[in-house]
Design an enzyme around this catalytic site. Sequence first.
Site, PDB file in Angstrom:
ATOM      1  CE  LYS A   1       4.721   0.969  11.732  1.00  0.00           C
ATOM      2  NZ  LYS A   1       3.306   0.760  12.043  1.00  0.00           N
TER       3      LYS A   1
ATOM      4  CG  ASP B   1       1.739   0.496  15.366  1.00  0.00           C
ATOM      5  OD1 ASP B   1       2.620   0.324  14.510  1.00  0.00           O
ATOM      6  OD2 ASP B   1       0.986   1.490  15.366  1.00  0.00           O
TER       7      ASP B   1
ATOM      8  CE  LYS C   1       2.713   3.956  14.215  1.00  0.00           C
ATOM      9  NZ  LYS C   1       1.276   3.739  14.108  1.00  0.00           N
TER      10      LYS C   1
ATOM     11  CB  ALA D   1      -0.917  -0.009   1.212  1.00  0.00           C
TER      12      ALA D   1
ATOM     13  CB  VAL E   1       5.930   8.445  14.262  1.00  0.00           C
ATOM     14  CG1 VAL E   1       5.008   8.764  15.430  1.00  0.00           C
ATOM     15  CG2 VAL E   1       7.055   7.527  14.705  1.00  0.00           C
TER      16      VAL E   1
HETATM   17  N1  HSE Z   1      -1.430  -0.129  12.238  1.00  0.00           N
HETATM   18  C1  HSE Z   1      -1.025   1.231  12.265  1.00  0.00           C
HETATM   19  C2  HSE Z   1      -2.160   2.080  12.826  1.00  0.00           C
HETATM   20  C3  HSE Z   1      -0.650   1.680  10.868  1.00  0.00           C
HETATM   21  O1  HSE Z   1      -3.265   1.547  12.981  1.00  0.00           O
HETATM   22  O2  HSE Z   1      -1.927   3.229  13.158  1.00  0.00           O
HETATM   23  C4  HSE Z   1       0.139   2.958  10.792  1.00  0.00           C
HETATM   24  O3  HSE Z   1       1.414   2.857  11.384  1.00  0.00           O
END
Ligand code: HSE
Length: 334
Positions: free
Chosen positions: A121, A217, A221, A13, A148
């Site tokens: 990341k 996640d 970040k 993507a 981020v």
């Molecule tokens: N899985 C991440 C989110 C994608 O939902 O923010 C963007 O880093």
Amino acid sequence: MRTFRISIIGFGAVGQGVARSILSKQEYLNKQGIDLQVVGISDSKGCEINETGIDIEAALLRKKQKGSVAVGSGNGLDIIRDVEHDIVVEVTPTNIKNGEPGLGNMRAAFGSGKHVVTSNKGPLALHFSDLKELAEDNGLFLRYEATVGGAVPIFNLVHEALAGNTVIGIEGILNGTCNYILTRMSDERMPYDLVLKEAQELGFAETDPTYDVEGIDSAIKLVIIANSVFSQAATYKDVDVTGINKITPEALELANKNDYVVKLVCEAREGKLTVAPRLVPKRHPLAVGGTLNVASILTDLAGRITISGKGAGSIETASSILSDILYIVRNSKS
Ligand code: HSE
């Protein structure tokens, strides 16, 4: 006209979004005397190389119809090492265990005299200072705005617009999937499993959505922010993480009745890094809904600056990548 040759390593993507935005901005950039030429694209099945410039439209169509851009059998590393170009756009999937293949791709880029722009990341959360040092030792740029906050320009804001300020703390919502789940559960009383499925269908969630809902996640970040903004040699282990997977509909309803929303808030302050669900007043600047991300930066001179926007998405993430490419175009000597 200054020509910059680019490779796109990873054609999911984000990679396709980068290709599409380079294509749609061609005329706009040409008017500024800049010509971006894509000379190599790779995905997991193979690659296309054309040293005089790939037909981007045809590459996008081939990806759509055949599931791969490949016309040859080489991989990303072959393009990075063997094709002469200036900037490697490294957008392979995030791997938080060992950073590969992104880490090897970035090292190979710096080893062969190429700048790196990335949304990946994993390598940055694991080896931020090594990679930064490697880039600097070779007189090259490592740019990572897209890692981020998707389209939200957090690093540009801190390092450029707020240059001269000391950043005292940053808090924010940095995972669109969790924010979407919490918003839908709270506003529409939707069940957790169903909204998580929706978030996956929207294409925001990580391949393994436990990365999102367990706060991993967000923590990754925050580690990148700690390294970049606070020069703190932090790793994932330094973050105190609680996810959203144990939040009950009853807790959300109680918050709602008292004019609060529950948000998965990331915070970096005085060396302490935390990701945890927090009660946020409904009118607070952090109370953004849906898939939006937000970052609130507390500084000594400017006070508090809060920015919000789309934290994921193909074209939105490509916005940050294009901005990093243009930073290199404007600031490199070649
Ligand atoms: N899985 C991440 C989110 C994608 O939902 O923010 C963007 O880093």
